[in-house]
Structure formats: structure tokens, C-alpha cells
Design a protein around this motif. Structure first.
Motif, PDB file in Angstrom:
ATOM      1  N   GLU A 162       0.940  -1.058  -0.147  1.00 13.37           N
ATOM      2  CA  GLU A 162      -0.153   0.036   0.008  1.00 13.37           C
ATOM      3  C   GLU A 162       0.770   1.153  -0.024  1.00 13.37           C
ATOM      4  OE1 GLU A 162      -2.973   0.335   3.202  1.00 13.37           O
ATOM      5  OE2 GLU A 162      -3.214   2.247   2.938  1.00 13.37           O
ATOM      6  N   ASP A 163       0.697   2.163  -1.030  1.00 13.52           N
ATOM      7  CA  ASP A 163       1.365   3.343  -1.086  1.00 13.52           C
ATOM      8  C   ASP A 163       1.053   4.427   0.161  1.00 13.52           C
ATOM      9  OD1 ASP A 163       0.534   3.656  -4.520  1.00 13.52           O
ATOM     10  OD2 ASP A 163       1.766   2.472  -3.200  1.00 13.52           O
ATOM     11  N   GLN A 164       2.268   4.945   0.843  1.00  8.01           N
ATOM     12  CA  GLN A 164       2.272   5.744   1.928  1.00  8.01           C
ATOM     13  C   GLN A 164       2.673   7.178   1.628  1.00  8.01           C
ATOM     14  OE1 GLN A 164       2.865   3.377   5.411  1.00  8.01           O
ATOM     15  NE2 GLN A 164       1.069   2.784   5.549  1.00  8.01           N
ATOM     16  N   VAL A 165       2.317   8.041   2.195  1.00  8.39           N
ATOM     17  CA  VAL A 165       3.104   9.534   2.229  1.00  8.39           C
ATOM     18  C   VAL A 165       2.787  10.249   3.506  1.00  8.39           C
ATOM     19  CG1 VAL A 165       2.971  11.579   0.965  1.00  8.39           C
ATOM     20  CG2 VAL A 165       2.124   9.765  -0.145  1.00  8.39           C
ATOM     21  N   THR A 166       3.904  10.508   4.004  1.00  3.50           N
ATOM     22  CA  THR A 166       3.886  11.148   5.207  1.00  3.50           C
ATOM     23  C   THR A 166       4.689  12.574   5.202  1.00  3.50           C
ATOM     24  OG1 THR A 166       4.057   9.175   6.493  1.00  3.50           O
ATOM     25  CG2 THR A 166       4.785  10.880   7.648  1.00  3.50           C
ATOM     26  N   GLN A 167       4.088  13.721   5.530  1.00  3.82           N
ATOM     27  CA  GLN A 167       4.689  14.940   5.208  1.00  3.82           C
ATOM     28  C   GLN A 167       4.882  15.526   6.820  1.00  3.82           C
ATOM     29  OE1 GLN A 167       1.263  16.120   2.181  1.00  3.82           O
ATOM     30  NE2 GLN A 167       3.013  17.738   2.163  1.00  3.82           N
ATOM     31  N   SER A 168       6.041  16.434   6.769  1.00  2.00           N
ATOM     32  CA  SER A 168       6.443  17.184   8.058  1.00  2.00           C
ATOM     33  C   SER A 168       7.074  18.365   7.505  1.00  2.00           C
ATOM     34  CB  SER A 168       7.200  16.367   8.574  1.00  2.00           C
ATOM     35  OG  SER A 168       8.306  15.956   8.100  1.00  2.00           O
ATOM     36  N   PRO A 169       6.853  19.260   8.553  1.00  2.00           N
ATOM     37  CA  PRO A 169       6.001  19.156   9.748  1.00  2.00           C
ATOM     38  C   PRO A 169       4.394  19.291   9.448  1.00  2.00           C
ATOM     39  CG  PRO A 169       6.829  21.575   9.423  1.00  2.00           C
ATOM     40  CD  PRO A 169       7.608  20.504   8.549  1.00  2.00           C
ATOM     41  N   GLU A 170       3.702  19.232  10.224  1.00  2.42           N
ATOM     42  CA  GLU A 170       2.087  19.385  10.233  1.00  2.42           C
ATOM     43  C   GLU A 170       1.635  20.685   9.896  1.00  2.42           C
ATOM     44  OE1 GLU A 170       0.777  16.028  13.038  1.00  2.42           O
ATOM     45  OE2 GLU A 170      -0.152  17.686  13.178  1.00  2.42           O
ATOM     46  N   ALA A 171       2.510  21.727  10.816  1.00  2.86           N
ATOM     47  CA  ALA A 171       2.386  23.401  10.492  1.00  2.86           C
ATOM     48  C   ALA A 171       3.635  23.720  10.760  1.00  2.86           C
ATOM     49  CB  ALA A 171       1.341  23.423  11.407  1.00  2.86           C
ATOM     50  N   LEU A 172       3.626  25.004   9.840  1.00  7.52           N
ATOM     51  CA  LEU A 172       4.901  25.694   9.886  1.00  7.52           C
ATOM     52  C   LEU A 172       4.544  27.216   9.829  1.00  7.52           C
ATOM     53  CD1 LEU A 172       8.159  25.684   9.690  1.00  7.52           C
ATOM     54  CD2 LEU A 172       7.826  25.439   7.251  1.00  7.52           C
ATOM     55  N   ARG A 173       5.323  27.959  10.717  1.00  5.36           N
ATOM     56  CA  ARG A 173       5.116  29.437  10.776  1.00  5.36           C
ATOM     57  C   ARG A 173       6.378  30.234  10.594  1.00  5.36           C
ATOM     58  NH1 ARG A 173       0.529  32.334  12.824  1.00  5.36           N
ATOM     59  NH2 ARG A 173      -0.206  30.391  13.436  1.00  5.36           N
ATOM     60  N   LEU A 174       6.309  30.888   9.339  1.00  4.99           N
ATOM     61  CA  LEU A 174       7.585  31.579   9.154  1.00  4.99           C
ATOM     62  C   LEU A 174       7.387  33.082   8.992  1.00  4.99           C
ATOM     63  CD1 LEU A 174       8.782  29.277   5.928  1.00  4.99           C
ATOM     64  CD2 LEU A 174       9.669  29.331   8.118  1.00  4.99           C
ATOM     65  N   GLN A 175       8.367  33.918   9.263  1.00  4.48           N
ATOM     66  CA  GLN A 175       8.248  35.275   9.045  1.00  4.48           C
ATOM     67  C   GLN A 175       8.461  35.474   7.492  1.00  4.48           C
ATOM     68  OE1 GLN A 175       6.925  36.483  12.138  1.00  4.48           O
ATOM     69  NE2 GLN A 175       7.793  37.959  10.998  1.00  4.48           N
ATOM     70  N   GLU A 176       8.024  36.611   6.970  1.00  5.32           N
ATOM     71  CA  GLU A 176       8.448  36.935   5.418  1.00  5.32           C
ATOM     72  C   GLU A 176       9.837  37.005   5.267  1.00  5.32           C
ATOM     73  OE1 GLU A 176       6.351  40.455   4.428  1.00  5.32           O
ATOM     74  OE2 GLU A 176       6.994  40.273   2.208  1.00  5.32           O
ATOM     75  N   GLY A 177      10.226  36.067   4.213  1.00  8.85           N
ATOM     76  CA  GLY A 177      11.647  36.412   3.943  1.00  8.85           C
ATOM     77  C   GLY A 177      12.414  35.228   4.570  1.00  8.85           C
ATOM     78  N   GLU A 178      11.921  34.569   5.336  1.00  7.06           N
ATOM     79  CA  GLU A 178      12.601  33.427   6.260  1.00  7.06           C
ATOM     80  C   GLU A 178      12.404  32.162   5.193  1.00  7.06           C
ATOM     81  OE1 GLU A 178      10.955  32.604  10.071  1.00  7.06           O
ATOM     82  OE2 GLU A 178      12.166  31.005  10.711  1.00  7.06           O
ATOM     83  N   SER A 179      13.603  31.524   4.976  1.00  8.97           N
ATOM     84  CA  SER A 179      13.455  30.331   4.020  1.00  8.97           C
ATOM     85  C   SER A 179      13.333  29.159   4.803  1.00  8.97           C
ATOM     86  CB  SER A 179      14.873  30.289   3.035  1.00  8.97           C
ATOM     87  OG  SER A 179      14.798  31.479   2.247  1.00  8.97           O
ATOM     88  N   SER A 180      12.686  27.990   4.041  1.00  9.09           N
ATOM     89  CA  SER A 180      12.729  26.704   4.866  1.00  9.09           C
ATOM     90  C   SER A 180      12.339  25.900   4.124  1.00  9.09           C
ATOM     91  CB  SER A 180      11.481  26.780   6.074  1.00  9.09           C
ATOM     92  OG  SER A 180      11.550  25.894   7.007  1.00  9.09           O
ATOM     93  N   SER A 181      12.072  24.491   4.387  1.00 12.64           N
ATOM     94  CA  SER A 181      11.667  23.202   3.522  1.00 12.64           C
ATOM     95  C   SER A 181      10.667  22.435   4.284  1.00 12.64           C
ATOM     96  CB  SER A 181      12.904  22.577   3.462  1.00 12.64           C
ATOM     97  OG  SER A 181      14.107  23.228   2.819  1.00 12.64           O
ATOM     98  N   LEU A 182      10.002  22.048   3.488  1.00 10.02           N
ATOM     99  CA  LEU A 182       9.062  21.038   3.794  1.00 10.02           C
ATOM    100  C   LEU A 182       9.175  19.659   3.134  1.00 10.02           C
ATOM    101  CD1 LEU A 182       5.497  22.967   2.625  1.00 10.02           C
ATOM    102  CD2 LEU A 182       6.962  23.270   4.726  1.00 10.02           C
TER     103      LEU A 182
END
Lengths: 115, 115
Positions: free
Chosen positions: A1-21
């Protein structure tokens, strides 16, 4: 069975603050990995399809990358309008012209970018 | 830009009643899909449709559900004898091919509330 897990569930950034999902997946032969954006009360909006490990795609402030086990959505210098839920989905390599082509989605990462 | 149109945007129905959700896919697309999203949960595949027949269906898509392409433009999902747990956002999607660089185009959804 195919499974997909994403993290984090929620992410709060300031404008201009780079990040990755992150999107980790298990699939019986990867046909494609899809990234979608979903705004509240709306349908998913297509962003990218990645097919093989090492592939990268870019669109404005977004860049998606793929390995054999996971995908990353990098957001560079985000703006408040990038606030949305980002969905990752996989499609199995079992596809013929008439067979199904279901997408298996993860739970999503809810991104909030504050001005 | 071509879009998938869904009607109604919101439907409230009594438990046990039948509902029909309507979709107009993109005109040159050949593959059609229904997905649903229960509030706070992931987007789930229901069924795919090609060449006037179901090409794949999930475990969710039981005898309570049926799909039809009654004419050259509409694609419908019928839910017989609705249950409380059928309350969800239902998304129609269409694509040129079962997999591809352009993903699937989703409509804005029909919010179904069963009371």
C-alpha cells in the motif's frame, strides 16, 4: 500500500525566512511525485511533478527535489501570499491506458507566512 | 486558463437521501476522477473514469456510489442513501493522460453536509 508522510504538520515563518517541507513516501514503483497547493475551501492546485531521484523543478520561490525515499519543497524568501497547505502525493508505476492512476496524498503541511 | 467546474458549491441533505454532485471537466481531457476530503483529513481517491467506464476505484467507493458521464461535458457522482460520515468536500479532477507533467486539474469542490 502506498504511503505518504509529510512534516511538519504546520510551519509558521516570517516573511523572507526560507525553509523546507518534507514528504517521505513508500510506493510500489514510483511513477510520479506531485506537489499541490491548497487554499482554504478550495481544490488542490498543481505545482510540480517529479519522476526520478535527483530531479529538481522550480517555480517562483518554490523548488521541489526528489530522492528515492523523500521529496523536499524548498521555499525561498516566502511572502504572505505563499500561506497555504502544501500537499504531496504519489502515483504508482502501475499505469496502463485504461487502468487507474490514483494519487495517494499525505496529510499536508499548513504554511503560514507572517508579514 | 481552463478549469474544472463543480456544482453546487455546498449541499446539505438529510441522512438517507440521494445526492448528485456535478462536474464539468476540462474539454480536451479524457480521464476523470473523484476525490474526497473529510474535514481535517487527507485527500482520498474515490474513482477514476475513462472511455465511459470506471478504470479504478478505491475501497471507499462501494455500492452506495456511482459515476456517470451523461453527455459530452458533464461528469457526475451519485451517492445513494447518504450517511453522516459521507459529509466531506468532494473534488472532481480531470487530466489529459493518466500520468503526466501537468498533474490533475481539480475543481473547487462541493461541500456535502449530511444532517
Amino acid at each position: 500500500e502506498d504511503q505518504v508522510t509529510q512534516s511538519p504538520e504546520a510551519l509558521r515563518l516570517q516573511e523572507g525566512e526560507s525553509s523546507s517541507l518534507n514528504c517521505s513516501y513508500t510506493v510500489s514503483g514510483l511513477r510520479g511525485l506531485f506537489w499541490y497547493r491548497q487554499d482554504p475551501g478550495k481544490g488542490p492546485e498543481f505545482l510540480f511533478t517529479l519522476y526520478s531521484a535527483g530531479e529538481e523543478k522550480e517555480k517562483e520561490r518554490l523548488k521541489a527535489t526528489l530522492t528515492k525515499k523523500e521529496s523536499f519543497l524548498h521555499i525561498t524568501a516566502p511572502k504572505p501570499e505563499d500561506s497555504a497547505t502544501y500537499l504531496c502525493a504519489v502515483q504508482s508505476s502501475y499505469i496502463t491506458e485504461t487502468s487507474g492512476s490514483r494519487l495517494t496524498f499525505g496529510e499536508g503541511t499548513q504554511l503560514t507566512v507572517n508579514p | 486558463e481552463p478549469e474544472v467546474t463543480q456544482t453546487p458549491s455546498h449541499q446539505v441533505t438529510q441522512m438517507g437521501q440521494e445526492v448528485i454532485l456535478r462536474c464539468v471537466p476540462i474539454s480536451n481531457h479524457l480521464y476523470f476522477y473523484w476525490y474526497r476530503q473529510i474535514l481535517g483529513q487527507k485527500v482520498e481517491f474515490l474513482v477514476s473514469f475513462y472511455n465511459n467506464e470506471i478504470s479504478e476505484k478505491s475501497e471507499i467507493f462501494d455500492d452506495q456510489f456511482s459515476v456517470e458521464r451523461p453527455d459530452g461535458s458533464n461528469f457526475t457522482l451519485k451517492i445513494r442513501s447518504t450517511k453522516l460520515e459521507d459529509s466531506a468536500m468532494y473534488f472532481c479532477a480531470s487530466s489529459e493522460a493518466p500520468g503526466g507533467n501537468y498533474g490533475y486539474t481539480f475543481g473547487s469542490g462541493t461541500r456535502l453536509t449530511v444532517v
